[in-house]
Design a protein around this motif. Structure first.
Motif, PDB file in Angstrom:
ATOM      1  N   ARG A 269      11.739  -5.494   3.951  1.00 51.95           N
ATOM      2  CA  ARG A 269      10.736  -4.470   4.231  1.00 51.95           C
ATOM      3  C   ARG A 269      11.281  -3.301   5.040  1.00 51.95           C
ATOM      4  O   ARG A 269      10.595  -2.301   5.238  1.00 51.95           O
ATOM      5  CB  ARG A 269       9.539  -5.101   4.936  1.00 51.95           C
ATOM      6  CG  ARG A 269       8.718  -5.896   3.936  1.00 51.95           C
ATOM      7  CD  ARG A 269       7.934  -7.012   4.578  1.00 51.95           C
ATOM      8  NE  ARG A 269       7.570  -8.008   3.583  1.00 51.95           N
ATOM      9  CZ  ARG A 269       6.354  -8.143   3.054  1.00 51.95           C
ATOM     10  NH1 ARG A 269       5.385  -7.355   3.428  1.00 51.95           N
ATOM     11  NH2 ARG A 269       6.114  -9.066   2.138  1.00 51.95           N
TER      12      ARG A 269
ATOM     13  N   LEU B  35       7.931  -3.870  -1.178  1.00 52.95           N
ATOM     14  CA  LEU B  35       6.713  -4.673  -1.120  1.00 52.95           C
ATOM     15  C   LEU B  35       5.644  -4.072  -0.218  1.00 52.95           C
ATOM     16  O   LEU B  35       4.548  -4.597  -0.117  1.00 52.95           O
ATOM     17  CB  LEU B  35       7.029  -6.110  -0.684  1.00 52.95           C
ATOM     18  CG  LEU B  35       7.993  -6.868  -1.616  1.00 52.95           C
ATOM     19  CD1 LEU B  35       8.071  -8.339  -1.216  1.00 52.95           C
ATOM     20  CD2 LEU B  35       7.588  -6.733  -3.071  1.00 52.95           C
ATOM     21  N   LEU B  36       5.973  -2.958   0.450  1.00 47.83           N
ATOM     22  CA  LEU B  36       4.921  -2.255   1.175  1.00 47.83           C
ATOM     23  C   LEU B  36       3.890  -1.717   0.188  1.00 47.83           C
ATOM     24  O   LEU B  36       2.697  -1.706   0.464  1.00 47.83           O
ATOM     25  CB  LEU B  36       5.497  -1.103   2.003  1.00 47.83           C
ATOM     26  CG  LEU B  36       6.526  -1.472   3.079  1.00 47.83           C
ATOM     27  CD1 LEU B  36       6.869  -0.254   3.927  1.00 47.83           C
ATOM     28  CD2 LEU B  36       6.008  -2.585   3.973  1.00 47.83           C
TER      29      LEU B  36
ATOM     30  N   PHE C 167       1.720 -10.857   2.218  1.00 48.39           N
ATOM     31  CA  PHE C 167       1.342  -9.465   2.480  1.00 48.39           C
ATOM     32  C   PHE C 167       2.115  -8.461   1.619  1.00 48.39           C
ATOM     33  O   PHE C 167       2.917  -7.676   2.116  1.00 48.39           O
ATOM     34  CB  PHE C 167       1.534  -9.128   3.960  1.00 48.39           C
ATOM     35  CG  PHE C 167       0.748 -10.023   4.870  1.00 48.39           C
ATOM     36  CD1 PHE C 167      -0.617 -10.194   4.697  1.00 48.39           C
ATOM     37  CD2 PHE C 167       1.380 -10.722   5.885  1.00 48.39           C
ATOM     38  CE1 PHE C 167      -1.348 -11.026   5.539  1.00 48.39           C
ATOM     39  CE2 PHE C 167       0.656 -11.552   6.723  1.00 48.39           C
ATOM     40  CZ  PHE C 167      -0.705 -11.704   6.559  1.00 48.39           C
ATOM     41  N   GLN C 168       1.888  -8.530   0.324  1.00 45.84           N
ATOM     42  CA  GLN C 168       2.479  -7.533  -0.573  1.00 45.84           C
ATOM     43  C   GLN C 168       1.453  -6.421  -0.805  1.00 45.84           C
ATOM     44  O   GLN C 168       0.254  -6.666  -0.848  1.00 45.84           O
ATOM     45  CB  GLN C 168       2.868  -8.207  -1.888  1.00 45.84           C
ATOM     46  CG  GLN C 168       3.830  -9.389  -1.665  1.00 45.84           C
ATOM     47  CD  GLN C 168       4.238 -10.086  -2.949  1.00 45.84           C
ATOM     48  OE1 GLN C 168       4.109  -9.550  -4.042  1.00 45.84           O
ATOM     49  NE2 GLN C 168       4.741 -11.304  -2.815  1.00 45.84           N
ATOM     50  N   GLY C 169       1.953  -5.197  -0.970  1.00 46.91           N
ATOM     51  CA  GLY C 169       1.072  -4.043  -1.113  1.00 46.91           C
ATOM     52  C   GLY C 169       0.387  -3.990  -2.470  1.00 46.91           C
ATOM     53  O   GLY C 169       0.792  -4.674  -3.418  1.00 46.91           O
ATOM     54  N   ASP C 170      -0.660  -3.142  -2.547  1.00 49.79           N
ATOM     55  CA  ASP C 170      -1.349  -2.974  -3.837  1.00 49.79           C
ATOM     56  C   ASP C 170      -1.528  -1.495  -4.184  1.00 49.79           C
ATOM     57  O   ASP C 170      -2.457  -1.107  -4.858  1.00 49.79           O
ATOM     58  CB  ASP C 170      -2.694  -3.714  -3.838  1.00 49.79           C
ATOM     59  CG  ASP C 170      -3.727  -3.080  -2.902  1.00 49.79           C
ATOM     60  OD1 ASP C 170      -3.397  -2.070  -2.235  1.00 49.79           O
ATOM     61  OD2 ASP C 170      -4.855  -3.587  -2.847  1.00 49.79           O
TER      62      ASP C 170
END
Lengths: 150, 224
Positions: A52, A58-59, A70-73
């Motif tokens: 990260r 993965l932010l 806690f992966q971003g969307d």
């Protein structure tokens, strides 16, 4: 005609000069040629993608990383990235996604031009170096949901 | 924002920001060492004289012909008050005093100053909000306008409203101003953050305030 082609070729080469010392050439929707002679390493690429502070991927993106919480969307899943894109298309999107979409929120990972107010410690530095870009491409190309090739 | 964080903000006994406001109240009434004027000497009881004031800031400052935010107004007032302590930006004292003044507007709708002289500064604040910056090339608007409600890794992206500052942030384990929060985002996108009190910050605050109106002031808010 020949002169016009030569002129265009010069433009392409001139616009692909790069602060990192490397060079790349955009052809249509792709950067077909790898940035380095050494082939990318998918294992190193995966490590960069889930880091990260390094890859930052993965932010914004999620992907097939069951161990990562806690992966971003904010961006498409990386699942199937290797189905949707050739390595050359992945390369252009990593190097400078603004070339694909001027409103993108994807940072330019291998370009230092056209940026504003960059903090001194990051000025004139790319987010990833050429080999790291190739490693990430090699990894993303393995993310296939279909059995066959593109 | 989670229900537990909301509950913490709502209950003055649980809200850690109320400790800062309490410290601010003591500073409001404190005479400089050796005697002299306190804030209260001129402004009286803050619960009456400061009611609704923070909801109108930043305001136009006649002396500098520029917008001024609440913290710089307090600093300017201190500079004219003989013996008054120096309160640097983001110092515990300045944050506490502005939390106490802000508390007097809690529940009051944010009310941007209609002074037309502020318009160009507000427009500049909007331009700063919308311009991509830093090595990661992101604008405030890219997240807080276009993608509010989305998740940046695990964090829910808020709409970026300024109406709770100064506030207690669990991540900081402490109080901070809106400028401190703006600096966090700037550092996050690997941009150079201006120093505290820089015109850019006040212009951003001015735009954010007009963007948030008429949300009620929540100072001192609690945020994750």
């Amino acid at each position: 005609m020949a002169r016009a082609i030569l002129f265009l070729a010069t433009l392409v080469l001139a616009s692909s000069a790069h602060a990192d010392g490397g060079r790349y050439e955009v052809l249509g929707d792709e950067i077909p040629k790898p940035l380095t002679d050494q082939p990318g390493d998918p294992a190193r690429g995966r490590a960069i993608v889930v880091d990260r502070r390094k890859g930052l991927c993965l932010l914004c993106h999620s992907g097939p990383f069951p161990e990562e919480r806690f992966q971003g969307d904010l961006a498409p899943s990386l699942e199937g990235a290797g189905d949707r894109n050739t390595p050359g298309a992945l390369r252009l999107r990593l190097v400078d996604s603004r070339r694909v979409n001027t409103d993108t929120i994807m940072p330019p990972y291998f370009e230092t031009t056209g940026l504003h107010r960059v903090a001194p410690e990051f000025r004139d530095k790319t987010i990833l170096n050429a080999q790291e870009i190739e490693d990430v491409i090699a990894f993303l190309a393995t993310l296939k949901t279909t059995g066959g090739s593109r | 924002m989670s229900a537990s964080t909301q509950a913490m903000q709502r209950d003055d006994v649980q809200n850690p920001g109320m400790l800062a406001a309490g410290q601010g109240e003591a500073l409001w009434n404190a005479q400089p060492p050796g005697g002299g004027q306190s804030c209260a000497s001129c402004h009286g009881d803050a619960t009456a004289s400061m009611k609704g004031v923070a909801a109108r800031y930043p305001a136009f400052d006649e002396a500098t012909r520029r917008p001024i935010d609440l913290q710089d107004r307090i600093r300017a007032c201190n500079a004219r008050r003989p013996g008054a302590p120096d309160m640097p930006h983001e110092s515990e004292e300045l944050v506490a005093l502005s939390a106490y003044v802000g508390l007097q507007s809690r529940g009051t709708p944010t009310a941007p100053d209609p002074d037309p002289r502020l318009a160009p500064f507000r427009a500049r604040g909007q331009a700063l909000f919308e311009r991509p910056i830093g090595q990661l090339n992101l604008s405030c608007a890219a997240c807080h306008d276009a993608r509010a409600g989305g998740r940046l890794a695990g964090a829910l992206i808020p709409q970026g409203h300024p109406n709770g500052y100064p506030l207690y942030r669990l991540e900081w384990q402490g109080m901070g101003s809106l400028q401190r929060r703006l600096r966090n985002c700037m550092t996050g996108v690997r941009a150079e953050a201006p120093p505290f009190g820089a015109p850019d910050f006040v212009e951003l605050e001015l735009y954010l305030q007009s963007r948030a109106a008429p949300l009620a002031v929540e100072t001192p808010a609690v945020r994750p």
